[in-house]
Design a protein around this motif. Structure first.
Motif, PDB file in Angstrom:
ATOM      1  N   ASP A 270       0.837  -1.195   0.000  1.00  0.00           N
ATOM      2  CA  ASP A 270       0.000   0.000   0.000  1.00  0.00           C
ATOM      3  C   ASP A 270       0.875   1.248   0.000  1.00  0.00           C
ATOM      4  N   VAL A 271       1.956   1.220   0.783  1.00  0.00           N
ATOM      5  CA  VAL A 271       2.873   2.362   0.841  1.00  0.00           C
ATOM      6  C   VAL A 271       4.306   1.858   0.965  1.00  0.00           C
ATOM      7  N   LEU A 272       5.192   2.461   0.175  1.00  0.00           N
ATOM      8  CA  LEU A 272       6.622   2.248   0.319  1.00  0.00           C
ATOM      9  C   LEU A 272       7.237   3.572   0.753  1.00  0.00           C
ATOM     10  N   VAL A 273       7.923   3.567   1.878  1.00  0.00           N
ATOM     11  CA  VAL A 273       8.611   4.762   2.375  1.00  0.00           C
ATOM     12  C   VAL A 273      10.091   4.598   2.061  1.00  0.00           C
ATOM     13  N   ILE A 274      10.660   5.564   1.360  1.00  0.00           N
ATOM     14  CA  ILE A 274      12.081   5.526   1.018  1.00  0.00           C
ATOM     15  C   ILE A 274      12.814   6.463   1.962  1.00  0.00           C
TER      16      ILE A 274
ATOM     17  N   PRO B 146      12.868  -5.198  -8.006  1.00  0.00           N
ATOM     18  CA  PRO B 146      11.753  -4.251  -8.087  1.00  0.00           C
ATOM     19  C   PRO B 146      10.709  -4.480  -6.998  1.00  0.00           C
ATOM     20  N   LEU B 147      10.090  -3.391  -6.564  1.00  0.00           N
ATOM     21  CA  LEU B 147       8.985  -3.434  -5.616  1.00  0.00           C
ATOM     22  C   LEU B 147       7.801  -2.689  -6.223  1.00  0.00           C
ATOM     23  N   LEU B 148       6.615  -3.087  -5.830  1.00  0.00           N
ATOM     24  CA  LEU B 148       5.390  -2.442  -6.298  1.00  0.00           C
ATOM     25  C   LEU B 148       4.671  -1.820  -5.114  1.00  0.00           C
ATOM     26  N   ALA B 149       4.117  -0.635  -5.322  1.00  0.00           N
ATOM     27  CA  ALA B 149       3.421   0.063  -4.241  1.00  0.00           C
ATOM     28  C   ALA B 149       2.384   1.002  -4.826  1.00  0.00           C
TER      29      ALA B 149
END
Length: 478
Positions: free
Chosen positions: A41-45, A175-178
């Motif tokens: 739902d959310v990726l925080v970098i 890779p990541l999906l968000a």
């Protein structure tokens, strides 16, 4: 209420307080996939203080399908144990931060449980290493999922299997999906560390930015020149002196160094909570004035260098050019040339989306303040006009609408948010107000996208809270 006697007792209090304040507890987001891969739902970098604060705020709103990434090793996030060369935080010790006003999660509660109430009362400023230790503790007891040693790369558009737009983020770990991304990359934010081009053109052994890993031990017996008059410049000058530099000269552009800290003035609820809601003209006027003053240095920073007889402050003497000569750096200044063995630039950052690897696919379409607001001539500032112009949910906006619509799924919580929302993503004193606001902007968009699904769930909702006596209901009707 007396402070807990041990850290274990405090952690028990934290767990209880989180549970007591967990309402509303109901999960409301639905897991999604894209071509078989899970979608966050959310990726925080960024797992520094701002990344942890916004992740904590999101988890409080039951956004549990999230992840925080940081390219640094555990304990090396942010400046506290790396390039931050101050001895202590510049914020007042009783300001709240990522705790979001939960007393048991505050720094003070952790410090008193770790070192005692008397030690807290004796302490004037928070040592930076203890702040780093506190953030590591906070991350653990708040249950924030962090993946260290992973660098984020280009962000681009993608889709979930059920047709919802999302983002694909390239990382060093795959890779990541968000659905949403929060850039919480601190001082670098949406640009990079900056030094004058003529300094950057010098051989690397002759110069460094204050953010770099500077070999101070090699400066023993050397003449060091520092550019800048903010706290960071003074800190680096002090470390050079403490490592045995023969002379340290600090050069300031202003005729008189800045001794007023405007961030002290703006630390009141009205400004911190509402400046981002004001008309552009007022936001620009306040923030361009504050940032135009530049952040001042505190008495402790000055005292740390002035006690050294081999420290010299050159006010009203900017650097205008530089060249290498005989293995040294020769600076041109209004007061004449100056030769040094090593140069340190305490010159901060510049906003430039092209320098941000996460924005490689869309940097040309990131709207800046220059694209949205034309201040009167006396208020113009090219440096500040390059700051990104953010939407009310802290998301990036497009310069050319429709060219990169997925850009609005990227929210910024770093120094780049300063022109739009004041000292929101770069200051401890604003964190308890700003982090929940960023989280609310993210959850608002998640909720908005889920309206069709939630409408169908509402229509299908049939959980009874009462069991009626059917016979009696029929008799009453008859």
């Amino acid at each position: 209420m007396p402070a807990p006697r041990t850290l274990a007792e405090l952690e028990a209090d934290v767990a209880r307080d989180l549970e007591l304040t967990a309402h509303p507890r109901a999960p409301w987001l639905q897991p999604r996939r894209s071509e078989g891969q899970p979608v966050l739902d959310v990726l925080v970098i960024g797992a520094g203080q701002c990344g942890l604060a916004v992740a904590h705020a999101l988890r409080r709103d039951k956004v549990d399908n999230l992840l925080v990434l940081d390219r640094a090793a555990p304990g090396r996030e942010g400046p506290w144990t790396t390039y931050g060369r101050m001895r202590a935080l510049r914020s007042l010790k009783d300001q709240t931060g990522p705790d979001l006003r939960l007393p048991s999660l505050t720094y003070q509660a952790w410090h008193e449980a770790s070192f005692g109430t008397a030690d807290w009362e004796r302490m004037r400023w928070i040592p930076k290493e203890l702040w780093a230790d506190y953030l590591a503790w906070f991350r653990r007891v708040a249950g924030i999922p962090v993946r260290n040693g992973v660098a984020a790369g280009a962000i681009g558009p993608a889709h979930t299997d059920d047709g919802l737009d999302c983002l694909r983020v390239e990382t060093s770990g795959g890779p990541l999906l968000a659905r949403r991304v929060v850039l919480a990359t601190g001082q670098e934010g949406i640009g990079g560390w900056w030094m004058p081009e003529f300094v950057a053109a010098l051989p690397a052994p002759l110069r460094a930015h204050a953010s770099e890993d500077i070999p101070f031990a090699r400066l023993r017996g050397k003449v060091v020149a520092v550019l800048g008059a903010g706290a960071s410049a003074f800190d680096n000058a002090a470390v050079a002196l403490e490592h045995g530099a023969a002379e340290v000269h600090l050069f300031c552009r202003r005729a008189e160094p800045m001794v007023v800290q405007p961030y002290r003035w703006l630390t009141f609820a009205g400004f911190l909570r509402h400046i981002g809601e004001m008309p552009d003209a007022w936001r620009w006027r306040f923030m361009s004035h504050i940032l135009g003053l530049r952040e001042g240095f505190a008495q402790d920073h000055y005292d740390r260098v002035i006690r050294w007889p081999n420290f010299v402050l050159h006010a009203g003497r900017p650097w205008t050019a530089a060249r290498e000569q005989g293995g040294r750096a020769v600076l041109e200044t209004p007061g004449g040339p100056f030769a040094a063995d090593f140069l340190i630039c305490g010159t901060g950052t510049r906003m430039d989306p092209a320098l941000c690897p996460e924005l490689a696919l869309c940097h040309a379409n990131v709207a800046a303040w220059a694209d949205r607001h034309a201040p009167p001539p006396e208020e113009r500032n090219e440096r500040l006009a390059a700051f990104p112009y953010l939407a009310d949910d802290f998301s990036l906006t497009e310069k050319a609408p429709g060219a990169t619509p997925w850009l609005r799924r990227i929210h910024l919580f770093g120094i780049g948010a300063t022109m739009s929302f004041g000292p929101s993503g770069s200051s401890i004193n604003a964190m308890s107000i700003a982090a929940p606001r960023v989280a609310a902007g993210v959850t608002r968009r998640l909720f908005e996208e889920d309206l069709p699904r939630l409408w169908e769930e509402l229509r299908a909702y049939d959980v009874k809270q009462v069991e009626l006596d059917a016979a009696r209901v029929r008799r009453a009707a008859e």
